[in-house]
Design a protein around this motif. Structure first.
Motif, PDB file in Angstrom:
ATOM      1  N   THR A   3       0.849  -1.182   0.000  1.00  0.00           N
ATOM      2  CA  THR A   3       0.000   0.000   0.000  1.00  0.00           C
ATOM      3  C   THR A   3       0.885   1.232   0.000  1.00  0.00           C
ATOM      4  O   THR A   3       2.082   1.156   0.288  1.00  0.00           O
ATOM      5  CB  THR A   3      -0.907   0.032   1.249  1.00  0.00           C
ATOM      6  N   THR A   4       0.303   2.360  -0.302  1.00  0.00           N
ATOM      7  CA  THR A   4       1.062   3.603  -0.304  1.00  0.00           C
ATOM      8  C   THR A   4       1.661   3.866   1.068  1.00  0.00           C
ATOM      9  O   THR A   4       2.785   4.326   1.190  1.00  0.00           O
ATOM     10  CB  THR A   4       0.157   4.787  -0.722  1.00  0.00           C
ATOM     11  N   GLY A   5       0.927   3.520   2.130  1.00  0.00           N
ATOM     12  CA  GLY A   5       1.430   3.713   3.491  1.00  0.00           C
ATOM     13  C   GLY A   5       2.673   2.900   3.760  1.00  0.00           C
ATOM     14  O   GLY A   5       3.621   3.371   4.386  1.00  0.00           O
ATOM     15  N   GLU A   6       2.705   1.633   3.286  1.00  0.00           N
ATOM     16  CA  GLU A   6       3.880   0.791   3.489  1.00  0.00           C
ATOM     17  C   GLU A   6       5.085   1.345   2.738  1.00  0.00           C
ATOM     18  O   GLU A   6       6.185   1.401   3.264  1.00  0.00           O
ATOM     19  CB  GLU A   6       3.605  -0.638   3.027  1.00  0.00           C
ATOM     20  N   GLU A   7       4.852   1.745   1.495  1.00  0.00           N
ATOM     21  CA  GLU A   7       5.944   2.310   0.711  1.00  0.00           C
ATOM     22  C   GLU A   7       6.490   3.559   1.388  1.00  0.00           C
ATOM     23  O   GLU A   7       7.692   3.765   1.459  1.00  0.00           O
ATOM     24  CB  GLU A   7       5.477   2.621  -0.707  1.00  0.00           C
ATOM     25  N   SER A   8       5.602   4.387   1.907  1.00  0.00           N
ATOM     26  CA  SER A   8       6.010   5.600   2.578  1.00  0.00           C
ATOM     27  C   SER A   8       6.807   5.270   3.848  1.00  0.00           C
ATOM     28  O   SER A   8       7.816   5.903   4.132  1.00  0.00           O
ATOM     29  CB  SER A   8       4.784   6.439   2.930  1.00  0.00           C
ATOM     30  N   PHE A   9       6.360   4.243   4.600  1.00  0.00           N
ATOM     31  CA  PHE A   9       7.043   3.823   5.826  1.00  0.00           C
ATOM     32  C   PHE A   9       8.475   3.411   5.522  1.00  0.00           C
ATOM     33  O   PHE A   9       9.417   3.892   6.143  1.00  0.00           O
ATOM     34  CB  PHE A   9       6.257   2.677   6.469  1.00  0.00           C
ATOM     35  N   TRP A  10       8.646   2.513   4.552  1.00  0.00           N
ATOM     36  CA  TRP A  10       9.987   2.025   4.216  1.00  0.00           C
ATOM     37  C   TRP A  10      10.836   3.130   3.611  1.00  0.00           C
ATOM     38  O   TRP A  10      12.030   3.219   3.872  1.00  0.00           O
ATOM     39  CB  TRP A  10       9.913   0.813   3.288  1.00  0.00           C
ATOM     40  N   ARG A  11      10.222   3.956   2.810  1.00  0.00           N
ATOM     41  CA  ARG A  11      10.955   5.072   2.209  1.00  0.00           C
ATOM     42  C   ARG A  11      11.423   6.048   3.287  1.00  0.00           C
ATOM     43  O   ARG A  11      12.550   6.522   3.250  1.00  0.00           O
ATOM     44  CB  ARG A  11      10.072   5.780   1.186  1.00  0.00           C
ATOM     45  N   LEU A  12      10.563   6.317   4.272  1.00  0.00           N
ATOM     46  CA  LEU A  12      10.939   7.223   5.357  1.00  0.00           C
ATOM     47  C   LEU A  12      12.079   6.649   6.202  1.00  0.00           C
ATOM     48  O   LEU A  12      12.971   7.382   6.628  1.00  0.00           O
ATOM     49  CB  LEU A  12       9.735   7.540   6.247  1.00  0.00           C
ATOM     50  N   ILE A  13      12.051   5.350   6.432  1.00  0.00           N
ATOM     51  CA  ILE A  13      13.150   4.728   7.177  1.00  0.00           C
ATOM     52  C   ILE A  13      14.458   4.924   6.406  1.00  0.00           C
ATOM     53  O   ILE A  13      15.471   5.341   6.971  1.00  0.00           O
ATOM     54  CB  ILE A  13      12.885   3.231   7.437  1.00  0.00           C
ATOM     55  N   ALA A  14      14.420   4.646   5.107  1.00  0.00           N
ATOM     56  CA  ALA A  14      15.629   4.790   4.284  1.00  0.00           C
ATOM     57  C   ALA A  14      16.097   6.242   4.227  1.00  0.00           C
ATOM     58  O   ALA A  14      17.286   6.528   4.412  1.00  0.00           O
ATOM     59  CB  ALA A  14      15.369   4.265   2.875  1.00  0.00           C
ATOM     60  N   LEU A  15      15.186   7.164   3.985  1.00  0.00           N
ATOM     61  CA  LEU A  15      15.551   8.580   3.883  1.00  0.00           C
ATOM     62  C   LEU A  15      16.064   9.130   5.210  1.00  0.00           C
ATOM     63  O   LEU A  15      17.009   9.926   5.238  1.00  0.00           O
ATOM     64  CB  LEU A  15      14.363   9.406   3.389  1.00  0.00           C
ATOM     65  N   THR A  16      15.455   8.692   6.307  1.00  0.00           N
ATOM     66  CA  THR A  16      15.899   9.143   7.632  1.00  0.00           C
ATOM     67  C   THR A  16      17.302   8.633   7.915  1.00  0.00           C
ATOM     68  O   THR A  16      18.165   9.379   8.401  1.00  0.00           O
ATOM     69  CB  THR A  16      14.914   8.679   8.725  1.00  0.00           C
ATOM     70  N   GLY A  17      17.564   7.365   7.604  1.00  0.00           N
ATOM     71  CA  GLY A  17      18.906   6.813   7.786  1.00  0.00           C
ATOM     72  C   GLY A  17      19.932   7.563   6.956  1.00  0.00           C
ATOM     73  O   GLY A  17      21.029   7.884   7.442  1.00  0.00           O
ATOM     74  N   GLN A  18      19.590   7.845   5.710  1.00  0.00           N
ATOM     75  CA  GLN A  18      20.514   8.578   4.838  1.00  0.00           C
ATOM     76  C   GLN A  18      20.766   9.982   5.363  1.00  0.00           C
ATOM     77  O   GLN A  18      21.907  10.460   5.359  1.00  0.00           O
ATOM     78  CB  GLN A  18      19.957   8.652   3.420  1.00  0.00           C
ATOM     79  N   ALA A  19      19.704  10.651   5.810  1.00  0.00           N
ATOM     80  CA  ALA A  19      19.850  12.019   6.323  1.00  0.00           C
ATOM     81  C   ALA A  19      20.705  12.044   7.585  1.00  0.00           C
ATOM     82  O   ALA A  19      21.570  12.918   7.748  1.00  0.00           O
ATOM     83  CB  ALA A  19      18.477  12.627   6.601  1.00  0.00           C
ATOM     84  N   MET A  20      20.503  11.063   8.471  1.00  0.00           N
ATOM     85  CA  MET A  20      21.293  10.996   9.696  1.00  0.00           C
ATOM     86  C   MET A  20      22.757  10.745   9.373  1.00  0.00           C
ATOM     87  O   MET A  20      23.649  11.367   9.953  1.00  0.00           O
ATOM     88  CB  MET A  20      20.747   9.907  10.621  1.00  0.00           C
ATOM     89  N   ARG A  21      23.014   9.837   8.448  1.00  0.00           N
ATOM     90  CA  ARG A  21      24.389   9.511   8.061  1.00  0.00           C
ATOM     91  C   ARG A  21      25.071  10.722   7.432  1.00  0.00           C
ATOM     92  O   ARG A  21      26.221  11.047   7.748  1.00  0.00           O
ATOM     93  CB  ARG A  21      24.373   8.328   7.088  1.00  0.00           C
ATOM     94  N   SER A  22      24.362  11.402   6.551  1.00  0.00           N
ATOM     95  CA  SER A  22      24.914  12.569   5.873  1.00  0.00           C
ATOM     96  C   SER A  22      25.232  13.679   6.882  1.00  0.00           C
ATOM     97  O   SER A  22      26.296  14.302   6.824  1.00  0.00           O
ATOM     98  CB  SER A  22      23.927  13.071   4.821  1.00  0.00           C
ATOM     99  N   TYR A  23      24.321  13.908   7.812  1.00  0.00           N
ATOM    100  CA  TYR A  23      24.525  14.941   8.824  1.00  0.00           C
ATOM    101  C   TYR A  23      25.710  14.575   9.724  1.00  0.00           C
ATOM    102  O   TYR A  23      26.553  15.412  10.031  1.00  0.00           O
ATOM    103  CB  TYR A  23      23.256  15.148   9.653  1.00  0.00           C
ATOM    104  N   ALA A  24      25.780  13.307  10.131  1.00  0.00           N
ATOM    105  CA  ALA A  24      26.887  12.854  10.980  1.00  0.00           C
ATOM    106  C   ALA A  24      28.212  13.012  10.239  1.00  0.00           C
ATOM    107  O   ALA A  24      29.190  13.506  10.813  1.00  0.00           O
ATOM    108  CB  ALA A  24      26.675  11.404  11.406  1.00  0.00           C
ATOM    109  N   ASP A  25      28.250  12.609   8.962  1.00  0.00           N
ATOM    110  CA  ASP A  25      29.479  12.761   8.169  1.00  0.00           C
ATOM    111  C   ASP A  25      29.913  14.226   8.110  1.00  0.00           C
ATOM    112  O   ASP A  25      31.088  14.545   8.258  1.00  0.00           O
ATOM    113  CB  ASP A  25      29.279  12.233   6.747  1.00  0.00           C
TER     114      ASP A  25
END
Length: 146
Positions: A3-25
């Motif tokens: 469902t769109t909600g599931e895609e959004s959930f997984w996408r948000l997890i991925a984007l949040t991880g990337q944003a945290m990593r980028s900020y930490a770097d």
């Protein structure tokens, strides 16, 4: 079918991880550190030293990758390796004076950043998020064992 909600959930997890990593770097660059190097420094506390194989286990890094990380930290005078008196096949890793000072400064910085990351998010919601993420991790571990 997702469902769109599931895609959004997984996408948000991925984007949040990337944003945290980028900020930490970005923040670590001023200290001439990488996220991997910080993970290792966090595991070396106290005066007793840590066996290199234990650092690999705690950080999830392969022994070869751990050796490369430690080589870089040693060249920067942040750690020193000494033969393990209890096991001549391994070495113990200690923070240098410079490494200890850096460790304390960077850990304090990131402790402050953690509270900023969840600023304005109710504690109850944070606890729910923690439980959901723990459940996902446990499911991954179970699937990996099969």
């Amino acid at each position: 079918m997702k469902t769109t909600g599931e895609e959004s959930f997984w996408r948000l997890i991925a984007l949040t991880g990337q944003a945290m990593r980028s900020y930490a770097d970005q923040r670590l660059k001023t200290y001439d550190l990488t996220v991997e190097q910080l993970q290792v420094l966090k595991q070396i506390e106290g005066d007793g030293g840590q066996p290199q194989n234990r650092l690999s286990l705690f950080t999830g890094k392969s022994p070869a990758n751990m050796t490369r990380i430690l080589d870089r930290l040693e060249k920067k005078n942040r750690i020193v390796r000494q033969l393990n008196p209890d096991d001549r096949r391994s070495s113990l890793v200690f923070l240098t004076k410079e490494g200890k000072a850096l460790h304390d400064e960077v850990i304090n910085l990131f402790d402050g950043l953690r509270s900023e990351l969840v600023n304005g998010i109710e504690v109850e919601k944070q606890l729910v998020a923690v439980e959901v993420l723990k459940g996902i991790r446990e499911n991954i571990e179970k699937m990996s064992e099969k």
